[in-house]
Design an enzyme around this catalytic site. Structure first.
Site, PDB file in Angstrom:
ATOM      1  N   GLU A 134      -9.412  13.256  15.329  1.00  0.00           N
ATOM      2  CA  GLU A 134      -8.917  13.583  13.986  1.00  0.00           C
ATOM      3  C   GLU A 134      -9.716  14.767  13.462  1.00  0.00           C
ATOM      4  OE1 GLU A 134      -8.290  10.655  11.006  1.00  0.00           O
ATOM      5  OE2 GLU A 134      -7.019   9.389  12.259  1.00  0.00           O
ATOM      6  N   ASP A 176      -5.600   4.486  10.122  1.00  0.00           N
ATOM      7  CA  ASP A 176      -7.029   4.603   9.790  1.00  0.00           C
ATOM      8  C   ASP A 176      -7.537   3.374   9.044  1.00  0.00           C
ATOM      9  OD1 ASP A 176      -6.940   7.084  10.872  1.00  0.00           O
ATOM     10  OD2 ASP A 176      -6.886   8.165   8.965  1.00  0.00           O
ATOM     11  N   HIS A 221       0.822  -1.207   0.000  1.00  0.00           N
ATOM     12  CA  HIS A 221       0.000   0.000   0.000  1.00  0.00           C
ATOM     13  C   HIS A 221       0.856   1.256   0.000  1.00  0.00           C
ATOM     14  CE1 HIS A 221      -3.370  -2.468  -0.111  1.00  0.00           C
ATOM     15  NE2 HIS A 221      -4.250  -1.550   0.258  1.00  0.00           N
TER      16      HIS A 221
HETATM   17  P1  FAD Z   1       4.413  -1.834   1.849  1.00  0.00           P
HETATM   18  O1  FAD Z   1       3.853  -0.811   0.943  1.00  0.00           O
HETATM   19  O2  FAD Z   1       4.402  -3.219   1.368  1.00  0.00           O
HETATM   20  O3  FAD Z   1       5.905  -1.416   2.276  1.00  0.00           O
HETATM   21  C1  FAD Z   1       6.221  -0.107   2.674  1.00  0.00           C
HETATM   22  C2  FAD Z   1       7.736   0.023   2.912  1.00  0.00           C
HETATM   23  O4  FAD Z   1       8.101  -0.755   4.038  1.00  0.00           O
HETATM   24  C3  FAD Z   1       8.580  -0.490   1.762  1.00  0.00           C
HETATM   25  O5  FAD Z   1       9.758   0.251   1.685  1.00  0.00           O
HETATM   26  C4  FAD Z   1       8.888  -1.917   2.164  1.00  0.00           C
HETATM   27  O6  FAD Z   1      10.078  -2.405   1.574  1.00  0.00           O
HETATM   28  C5  FAD Z   1       8.999  -1.775   3.674  1.00  0.00           C
HETATM   29  N1  FAD Z   1       8.589  -2.979   4.385  1.00  0.00           N
HETATM   30  C6  FAD Z   1       7.442  -3.685   4.231  1.00  0.00           C
HETATM   31  N2  FAD Z   1       7.414  -4.699   5.101  1.00  0.00           N
HETATM   32  C7  FAD Z   1       8.561  -4.627   5.813  1.00  0.00           C
HETATM   33  C8  FAD Z   1       9.116  -5.392   6.856  1.00  0.00           C
HETATM   34  N3  FAD Z   1       8.495  -6.460   7.352  1.00  0.00           N
HETATM   35  N4  FAD Z   1      10.325  -5.026   7.357  1.00  0.00           N
HETATM   36  C9  FAD Z   1      10.971  -3.941   6.885  1.00  0.00           C
HETATM   37  N5  FAD Z   1      10.497  -3.194   5.885  1.00  0.00           N
HETATM   38  C10 FAD Z   1       9.304  -3.528   5.363  1.00  0.00           C
HETATM   39  N6  FAD Z   1      -0.370   5.371   7.312  1.00  0.00           N
HETATM   40  C11 FAD Z   1      -0.522   5.874   8.547  1.00  0.00           C
HETATM   41  O7  FAD Z   1       0.452   6.095   9.266  1.00  0.00           O
HETATM   42  N7  FAD Z   1      -1.768   6.166   9.021  1.00  0.00           N
HETATM   43  C12 FAD Z   1      -2.896   5.906   8.316  1.00  0.00           C
HETATM   44  O8  FAD Z   1      -3.988   6.165   8.789  1.00  0.00           O
HETATM   45  C13 FAD Z   1      -2.754   5.345   7.028  1.00  0.00           C
HETATM   46  N8  FAD Z   1      -3.839   5.052   6.283  1.00  0.00           N
HETATM   47  C14 FAD Z   1      -3.671   4.506   5.052  1.00  0.00           C
HETATM   48  C15 FAD Z   1      -4.814   4.191   4.295  1.00  0.00           C
HETATM   49  C16 FAD Z   1      -4.680   3.628   3.044  1.00  0.00           C
HETATM   50  C17 FAD Z   1      -5.915   3.295   2.248  1.00  0.00           C
HETATM   51  C18 FAD Z   1      -3.395   3.401   2.509  1.00  0.00           C
HETATM   52  C19 FAD Z   1      -3.239   2.844   1.141  1.00  0.00           C
HETATM   53  C20 FAD Z   1      -2.257   3.728   3.236  1.00  0.00           C
HETATM   54  C21 FAD Z   1      -2.381   4.272   4.519  1.00  0.00           C
HETATM   55  N9  FAD Z   1      -1.275   4.595   5.291  1.00  0.00           N
HETATM   56  C22 FAD Z   1      -1.443   5.108   6.548  1.00  0.00           C
HETATM   57  C23 FAD Z   1       0.079   4.451   4.763  1.00  0.00           C
HETATM   58  C24 FAD Z   1       0.662   3.095   5.142  1.00  0.00           C
HETATM   59  O9  FAD Z   1       0.918   3.036   6.524  1.00  0.00           O
HETATM   60  C25 FAD Z   1       2.002   2.869   4.434  1.00  0.00           C
HETATM   61  O10 FAD Z   1       1.862   3.020   3.064  1.00  0.00           O
HETATM   62  C26 FAD Z   1       2.537   1.472   4.756  1.00  0.00           C
HETATM   63  O11 FAD Z   1       3.837   1.366   4.304  1.00  0.00           O
HETATM   64  C27 FAD Z   1       1.681   0.438   4.076  1.00  0.00           C
HETATM   65  O12 FAD Z   1       1.924  -0.830   4.633  1.00  0.00           O
HETATM   66  P2  FAD Z   1       2.167  -2.057   3.659  1.00  0.00           P
HETATM   67  O13 FAD Z   1       2.110  -3.269   4.489  1.00  0.00           O
HETATM   68  O14 FAD Z   1       1.285  -1.989   2.493  1.00  0.00           O
HETATM   69  O15 FAD Z   1       3.697  -1.737   3.271  1.00  0.00           O
END
Ligand code: FAD
Length: 539
Positions: free
Chosen positions: A290, A177, A105
């Site tokens: 918020e 969120d 994400h």
């Molecule tokens: P990914 O997109 O898969 O990875 C993100 C980064 O972390 C990459 O660099 C990846 O290499 C690294 N990574 C992933 N897993 C690991 C691991 N296990 N160890 C080390 N590095 C790792 N953020 C907030 O803070 N608050 C919110 O309310 C919020 N709401 C959101 C709502 C939506 C609909 C979306 C799409 C995003 C939101 N986000 C929010 C942002 C979100 O927290 C970040 O984009 C987060 O990185 C997404 O998690 P993911 O598991 O999809 O990570």
């Protein structure tokens, strides 16, 4: 023994190895035997098929697509450690990099590894979530002496952790969120939501981590044990290691939530009230604080109040925005049904000193799960209309309190013209709840605001809802902040040059560099963040 599955996996392994040899030959010398041992020891496997590679090049942002040459599906920590160790041992003669992919994400390819290896963290299985019930039920205590906690895989989704911990009447304290994100993904950034004013971001609510570093070492760390690695990884944008296990602090779970929205037309009154509610005197008034901005020059209010009941239906129906920019304060109070009278009194008491437009008090009661998983409901609606998998040129900023008015005047007054293609969040948090030793960068003031401009690009690329227009607005916002030295920091940052990263980290840059040289000296990890480039040396 049933021989068929065995033969099938052997064939897949054999084919995998052939593919590895053909695709890695320019850089990977002894992959054949190593891939066998990797599969034998840890149970995971590589995928090389076009569909897997194409999927690993996708993310929520839907703007950057870089394919890896392999996807590793780990089943155990040793699968991840072995993969990274192989790449590390190849040294600087190889281009190979490794990216952990959580739920993808990310917004700008941060979880991608162009021509490298993507590790699909969601396939990492730990033997169940391990829960410690703890002796200390004082949920507001900052002492972690014997708080309850849960040990989870770095690839676990927060929504699963919620459901599992609720079975024991417990819950994590700090959220995002949206819960369909992985633990490793949010801890690599910060994890911020309406509970952060009290508990800090998610990275302030972790007690212990297990990390695979950029040299393939598996290290346990906490504040007291390998503290430097622990703090580096939290908010570390995946640069120092892969989080394979995390110990998340818990508190007793409520069953119900009073969920409240009120409107302001005066930005000063809105922020004054938000700041009053997060101040230490009123810190217990609400459990979640918020807010969001509603800009609609036509005066037609959209669905900011859908599913909510107005306090005074007649007045509420007559309320019109008249084209004004409005600010919605969003609050939640957790409760258990037996405490309803007390909670009603408390809510009334705290609402009584706020300065919102009276006829705009909207209130509803939902279960705790419905409240926390609220964005998923929107996701399902958007998916059904084909509006989820569109480009998301989001801009998230931390704005210091002292400049939030200047920021709002220009950004909400002049730059943004509509908020109908995605919410614009705005709420304050207390810096004292953030640990300055972590890698995340925040403004240098006790109170700062999270401003999330979360647009979806739905129209044709040059129209008002299109990607070019939204990216243009984002650029103008960043330029304005820069030109006027507002001390704004990007959250979920994205830059194109190391100079920009240096400016982003400011005084933290030297220690960020130092930590990188210790934990990932070849710059193998998380290349999609574009902070470091792996140094290649063929001599
Ligand atoms: P990914 O997109 O898969 O990875 C993100 C980064 O972390 C990459 O660099 C990846 O290499 C690294 N990574 C992933 N897993 C690991 C691991 N296990 N160890 C080390 N590095 C790792 N953020 C907030 O803070 N608050 C919110 O309310 C919020 N709401 C959101 C709502 C939506 C609909 C979306 C799409 C995003 C939101 N986000 C929010 C942002 C979100 O927290 C970040 O984009 C987060 O990185 C997404 O998690 P993911 O598991 O999809 O990570």
């Amino acid at each position: 023994m049933n021989i068929i599955p065995f033969l099938r996996s052997f064939t897949i392994l054999f084919l995998s190895c052939v593919t590895i040899i053909t695709r890695f030959d320019w850089c990977f010398s002894s992959i054949t035997s190593s891939s066998f041992s990797l599969n034998a020891v840890g149970g995971g496997h590589f995928s090389f098929d076009e569909t897997s590679l194409r999927n690993a090049a996708k993310d929520f942002g839907n703007r950057f697509q870089y394919q890896p040459i392999a996807v590793m599906n780990p089943e155990s920590v040793s699968d991840i450690a072995n993969t990274i160790k192989h790449v590390w041992l190849m040294g600087p003669t190889s281009h190979l990099t490794v990216a952990a992919r959580g739920h993808a994400h990310s917004l700008q390819g941060q979880a991608q590894a162009p021509n490298g290896i993507v590790i699909n963290m969601e396939s990492l299985k730990l033997p169940g979530m391990h829960l410690h019930l703890g002796a200390d039920s004082d949920s507001d205590s900052d002492s972690y002496s014997d708080s309850p906690y849960v040990d989870v895989s770095g690839g676990e989704l927060w929504i699963n952790i919620l459901h599992e911990t609720l079975r024991f009447g417990l819950t994590p304290r700090s959220w995002t969120d949206y819960l369909h994100l992985t633990v490793g993904g949010t801890l690599s950034n910060a994890g911020v939501s309406g509970q952060a004013f009290r508990h800090g971001p998610q990275i302030s609510n972790v007690q212990q981590l297990e990390i695979v570093t950029g040299t393939g070492q598996v290290v346990n760390c906490s504040k007291d044990e390998n503290g430097e690695l622990f703090h580096s990884v939290l908010g570390g944008l995946g640069q120092f290691g892969i989080i394979t296990r995390a110990r998340i602090l818990l508190e007793p779970a409520p069953t119900m939530v009073k969920w409240i929205r009120v409107l302001y037309s005066d930005f000063t009154a809105f922020t004054r009230d938000q700041e009053k509610l997060i101040s230490s005197e009123n810190n217990n008034a609400f459990d979640y604080i918020e807010g969001f901005v509603i800009i609609n020059r036509t005066g037609l209010l959209n669905n900011w109040r859908s599913t909510f009941n107005p306090q005074d239906p007649i007045q509420a129906n007559q309320f019109k925005s008249d084209g004004r920019t409005l600010f919605c304060l969003e609050l939640a109070k957790y409760f258990n049904p037996q405490d309803i009278d007390f909670v009603n009194e408390e809510v009334e008491k705290h609402l009584s000193y706020l300065h919102y437009i009276e006829s705009t008090l909207f209130l509803t009661e939902v279960t705790y799960v419905e409240f926390l998983d609220r964005v998923h409901v929107s996701e399902l609606k958007l998916r059904s209309k084909g509006l989820w998998d569109v480009p998301h040129p989001w801009l998230n900023l931390f704005v210091p309190r002292s400049n939030i008015h200047k920021f709002a005047e220009v950004v909400f007054g002049n730059i943004l013209t509509e908020t109908s293609n995605g919410p614009v969040l705005i709420y304050p948090v207390n810096k004292s709840k953030w640990d300055n030793r972590s890698s995340v960068v925040t403004p240098d003031e006790e109170v700062f605001y999270l401003v999330g401009i979360l647009a979806s690009a739905v129209g044709d690329s040059s129209g008002n809802d299109g990607i070019e227009h939204i990216e243009g607005e984002n650029r103008r916002i960043l330029e304005y902040c820069e030109r006027n030295n507002l001390g704004v920091k990007q959250y979920l940052p994205h830059y194109n040059t190391q100079e920009e990263w240096k400016a982003h980290f400011g005084p933290k840059w030297e220690s960020f560099l130092q930590r990188k040289s210790v934990y990932d000296p070849l710059a193998i990890l998380a290349p999609g963040q574009r902070i470091f480039q792996k140094a290649i040396n063929f001599s």
